[in-house]
Write a protein that holds these residues in place. Structure first.
Motif, mmCIF file in Angstrom:
data_model
loop_
_atom_site.group_PDB
_atom_site.id
_atom_site.type_symbol
_atom_site.label_atom_id
_atom_site.label_comp_id
_atom_site.label_asym_id
_atom_site.label_seq_id
_atom_site.Cartn_x
_atom_site.Cartn_y
_atom_site.Cartn_z
ATOM 1 N N VAL A 87 0.888 -1.182 0.100
ATOM 2 C CA VAL A 87 0.007 0.044 -0.065
ATOM 3 C C VAL A 87 0.748 1.271 0.007
ATOM 4 C CG1 VAL A 87 -2.027 -1.067 0.986
ATOM 5 C CG2 VAL A 87 -0.127 0.109 2.458
ATOM 6 N N ILE A 88 2.149 1.010 0.362
ATOM 7 C CA ILE A 88 3.209 2.202 0.321
ATOM 8 C C ILE A 88 3.440 2.484 -1.149
ATOM 9 C CG2 ILE A 88 5.192 3.440 0.910
ATOM 10 C CD1 ILE A 88 3.087 3.235 3.293
ATOM 11 N N ASP A 89 3.646 1.338 -1.931
ATOM 12 C CA ASP A 89 3.778 1.232 -3.263
ATOM 13 C C ASP A 89 4.818 2.461 -3.943
ATOM 14 O OD1 ASP A 89 3.166 0.512 -5.933
ATOM 15 O OD2 ASP A 89 1.752 2.053 -6.284
ATOM 16 N N ASN A 90 6.105 2.327 -3.152
ATOM 17 C CA ASN A 90 7.149 2.946 -3.852
ATOM 18 C C ASN A 90 8.292 2.092 -3.567
ATOM 19 O OD1 ASN A 90 9.562 4.981 -3.569
ATOM 20 N ND2 ASN A 90 7.743 6.302 -3.225
ATOM 21 N N PRO A 91 9.264 2.151 -4.637
ATOM 22 C CA PRO A 91 10.496 1.409 -4.408
ATOM 23 C C PRO A 91 11.545 1.864 -3.661
ATOM 24 C CG PRO A 91 10.380 2.404 -6.455
ATOM 25 C CD PRO A 91 8.933 2.820 -5.691
ATOM 26 N N LYS A 92 11.144 2.840 -3.087
ATOM 27 C CA LYS A 92 12.201 3.196 -2.176
ATOM 28 C C LYS A 92 12.009 2.538 -0.502
ATOM 29 C CE LYS A 92 14.935 5.711 -4.706
ATOM 30 N NZ LYS A 92 16.389 5.420 -4.993
ATOM 31 N N PHE A 93 10.805 2.230 -0.504
ATOM 32 C CA PHE A 93 10.313 1.774 0.738
ATOM 33 C C PHE A 93 10.958 0.389 0.986
ATOM 34 C CE2 PHE A 93 7.076 -0.173 3.689
ATOM 35 C CZ PHE A 93 7.129 0.423 4.709
ATOM 36 N N THR A 94 12.224 0.283 1.498
ATOM 37 C CA THR A 94 13.033 -0.936 1.830
ATOM 38 C C THR A 94 13.913 -0.557 3.207
ATOM 39 O OG1 THR A 94 14.842 -0.204 0.309
ATOM 40 C CG2 THR A 94 13.038 -1.412 -0.690
ATOM 41 N N LYS A 95 14.241 -1.753 3.616
ATOM 42 C CA LYS A 95 15.040 -1.736 4.681
ATOM 43 C C LYS A 95 16.397 -1.002 4.346
ATOM 44 C CE LYS A 95 15.223 -5.310 7.316
ATOM 45 N NZ LYS A 95 15.576 -6.559 8.015
ATOM 46 N N GLU A 96 17.075 -1.181 3.086
ATOM 47 C CA GLU A 96 18.218 -0.587 2.942
ATOM 48 C C GLU A 96 18.261 0.921 2.866
ATOM 49 O OE1 GLU A 96 18.051 -4.608 2.216
ATOM 50 O OE2 GLU A 96 16.762 -3.179 1.355
ATOM 51 N N ASN A 97 17.125 1.509 2.441
ATOM 52 C CA ASN A 97 17.055 2.685 2.218
ATOM 53 C C ASN A 97 16.687 3.825 3.479
ATOM 54 O OD1 ASN A 97 17.604 2.796 -0.773
ATOM 55 N ND2 ASN A 97 15.585 2.201 -1.183
ATOM 56 N N LEU A 98 16.112 3.010 4.512
ATOM 57 C CA LEU A 98 15.718 3.566 5.587
ATOM 58 C C LEU A 98 15.972 2.962 6.899
ATOM 59 C CD1 LEU A 98 11.906 3.456 4.307
ATOM 60 C CD2 LEU A 98 13.372 5.426 4.283
ATOM 61 N N PRO A 99 17.377 3.192 7.141
ATOM 62 C CA PRO A 99 17.935 2.677 8.389
ATOM 63 C C PRO A 99 17.400 3.265 9.839
ATOM 64 C CG PRO A 99 19.439 4.376 7.367
ATOM 65 C CD PRO A 99 18.541 4.061 6.309
ATOM 66 N N LYS A 100 17.273 4.530 9.657
ATOM 67 C CA LYS A 100 16.698 4.907 11.007
ATOM 68 C C LYS A 100 15.232 4.571 11.419
ATOM 69 C CE LYS A 100 19.173 9.420 10.964
ATOM 70 N NZ LYS A 100 19.353 10.895 10.779
ATOM 71 N N PHE A 101 14.430 4.364 10.095
ATOM 72 C CA PHE A 101 13.141 3.847 10.064
ATOM 73 C C PHE A 101 12.933 2.419 10.426
ATOM 74 C CE2 PHE A 101 9.622 1.949 7.810
ATOM 75 C CZ PHE A 101 8.485 2.548 8.155
ATOM 76 N N THR A 102 13.914 1.801 10.038
ATOM 77 C CA THR A 102 13.906 0.309 10.359
ATOM 78 C C THR A 102 14.515 0.111 11.925
ATOM 79 O OG1 THR A 102 14.739 -0.192 8.081
ATOM 80 C CG2 THR A 102 15.326 -1.832 10.034
ATOM 81 N N ALA A 103 15.489 0.905 12.259
ATOM 82 C CA ALA A 103 15.694 0.835 13.637
ATOM 83 C C ALA A 103 14.615 1.058 14.673
ATOM 84 C CB ALA A 103 16.976 1.393 14.179
ATOM 85 N N PHE A 104 13.729 2.087 14.174
ATOM 86 C CA PHE A 104 12.495 2.610 15.029
ATOM 87 C C PHE A 104 11.634 1.662 14.985
ATOM 88 C CE2 PHE A 104 8.377 4.485 14.737
ATOM 89 C CZ PHE A 104 8.347 5.434 16.059
ATOM 90 N N PHE A 105 11.084 0.884 13.921
ATOM 91 C CA PHE A 105 10.188 0.001 13.742
ATOM 92 C C PHE A 105 10.768 -1.287 14.542
ATOM 93 C CE2 PHE A 105 7.720 2.812 11.165
ATOM 94 C CZ PHE A 105 6.353 2.174 11.532
ATOM 95 N N ASP A 106 11.997 -1.747 14.589
ATOM 96 C CA ASP A 106 12.352 -2.813 15.313
ATOM 97 C C ASP A 106 11.963 -2.650 17.027
ATOM 98 O OD1 ASP A 106 13.496 -4.109 13.127
ATOM 99 O OD2 ASP A 106 15.753 -3.287 13.936
ATOM 100 N N ARG A 107 11.972 -1.490 17.340
ATOM 101 C CA ARG A 107 11.656 -1.194 18.651
ATOM 102 C C ARG A 107 9.857 -1.304 18.747
ATOM 103 N NH1 ARG A 107 14.004 3.836 21.950
ATOM 104 N NH2 ARG A 107 12.992 2.459 23.580
ATOM 105 N N ILE A 108 9.278 -1.019 17.756
ATOM 106 C CA ILE A 108 7.916 -1.005 17.874
ATOM 107 C C ILE A 108 7.496 -2.679 17.918
ATOM 108 C CG2 ILE A 108 5.959 -1.000 16.307
ATOM 109 C CD1 ILE A 108 6.476 1.665 17.613
ATOM 110 N N VAL A 109 8.169 -3.627 17.126
ATOM 111 C CA VAL A 109 8.032 -4.991 17.082
ATOM 112 C C VAL A 109 8.136 -5.351 18.598
ATOM 113 C CG1 VAL A 109 8.959 -7.069 16.362
ATOM 114 C CG2 VAL A 109 8.299 -5.288 14.915
ATOM 115 N N GLU A 110 9.506 -4.761 19.031
ATOM 116 C CA GLU A 110 9.621 -5.397 20.457
ATOM 117 C C GLU A 110 8.738 -4.714 21.757
ATOM 118 O OE1 GLU A 110 12.168 -7.811 21.612
ATOM 119 O OE2 GLU A 110 12.411 -7.805 19.240
ATOM 120 N N THR A 111 7.996 -3.756 21.324
ATOM 121 C CA THR A 111 7.145 -3.292 22.251
ATOM 122 C C THR A 111 5.861 -4.241 22.315
ATOM 123 O OG1 THR A 111 7.989 -0.848 21.827
ATOM 124 C CG2 THR A 111 5.496 -1.151 22.509
#
Length: 232
Positions: A87-111
């Motif tokens: 639904v984001i539908d953008n090729p830039k929406f990947t772990k490789e492109n978004l290190p800060k976003f990835t680390a933030f959502f890793d915390r969301i998962v642990e929460t």
């Protein structure tokens, strides 16, 4: 000995410079602050009419789900924010492109686990396939308590946070979050009331952590990185 010392030093340097792994992520809150035992009603009793009705719903879905529904349910067994990529539908929406976003959502998962797992352990609602051998799940099995659904809690929590970052996509993001939860019923691993409780839990957790200073700081950095990468 000198060679061993050099090797040890190299290991230490590499370890110190390595990125934090997802398993090392710290939750934003836990069951002490968000006590689901005080927020949710208990699950239906095993011998209740409600339990039998929900089992009937599961068995009906089991014989009516399409191959497409089954494939979506199996894919949604993954617990990460990248399940929203359709639904984001953008090729830039990947772990490789978004290190800060990835680390933030890793915390969301642990929460999610820090809040939900203690409640599951108290209520100990049996998974559908453990309650009735008529249920044949198509997703990975689990013997943990069924209520509330951790996947649904996480999907709802991720949906709320992600839609706050991308308000222009709020409708499709939240619809995807709702599907993510429902797919646990399609997959035969949860009852409908597990999903309802998971959605409530996800919203409560989201509202709680939004007041935390560390959440606010990391959220703003992750949001800026995401919107920049997506060209928004």
């Amino acid at each position: 000995m000198r060679t061993f010392a050099k090797a040890l030093a190299l290991v230490l340097v590499v370890g110190m410079s390595s990125p934090v792994l997802a398993g090392d992520a710290k939750p934003f809150t836990d069951a002490k602050e968000v006590n689901l035992l005080n927020l949710l009603p208990p699950p239906p009793a095993n011998d209740s009419a409600q339990m039998k009705a929900e089992l009937g719903e599961l068995l009906t879905i089991q014989v009516t789900r399409t191959p497409e529904m089954a494939a979506r349910a199996v894919a949604d067994a993954e617990e990460n924010v990248w399940r929203f990529s359709d639904v984001i539908d953008n090729p830039k929406f990947t772990k490789e492109n978004l290190p800060k976003f990835t680390a933030f959502f890793d915390r969301i998962v642990e929460t999610e686990g820090a809040v939900v797992d203690p409640a599951k352990d108290v209520w100990k609602r049996p998974r559908p396939h453990l309650y009735s051998d008529l249920v044949k799940p198509i997703v990975p099995l689990s013997k943990s308590g069924s209520y509330p659904s951790g996947h649904t809690t996480l999907g709802t929590l991720m949906g709320v946070v992600l839609s706050n970052m991308l308000p222009e996509k709020r409708g499709v993001i939240m619809a995807r979050a709702w599907e993510y939860g429902h797919n646990r019923v399609v997959g035969g691993i949860h009852y409908p009331t597990d999903i309802e409780a998971g959605r409530i839990s996800g919203i409560v957790i989201a509202q709680t952590i939004m007041t935390h200073h560390d959440y606010k700081t990391e959220y703003e950095a992750a949001k800026a990185e995401l919107r920049g990468a997506l060209g928004l």
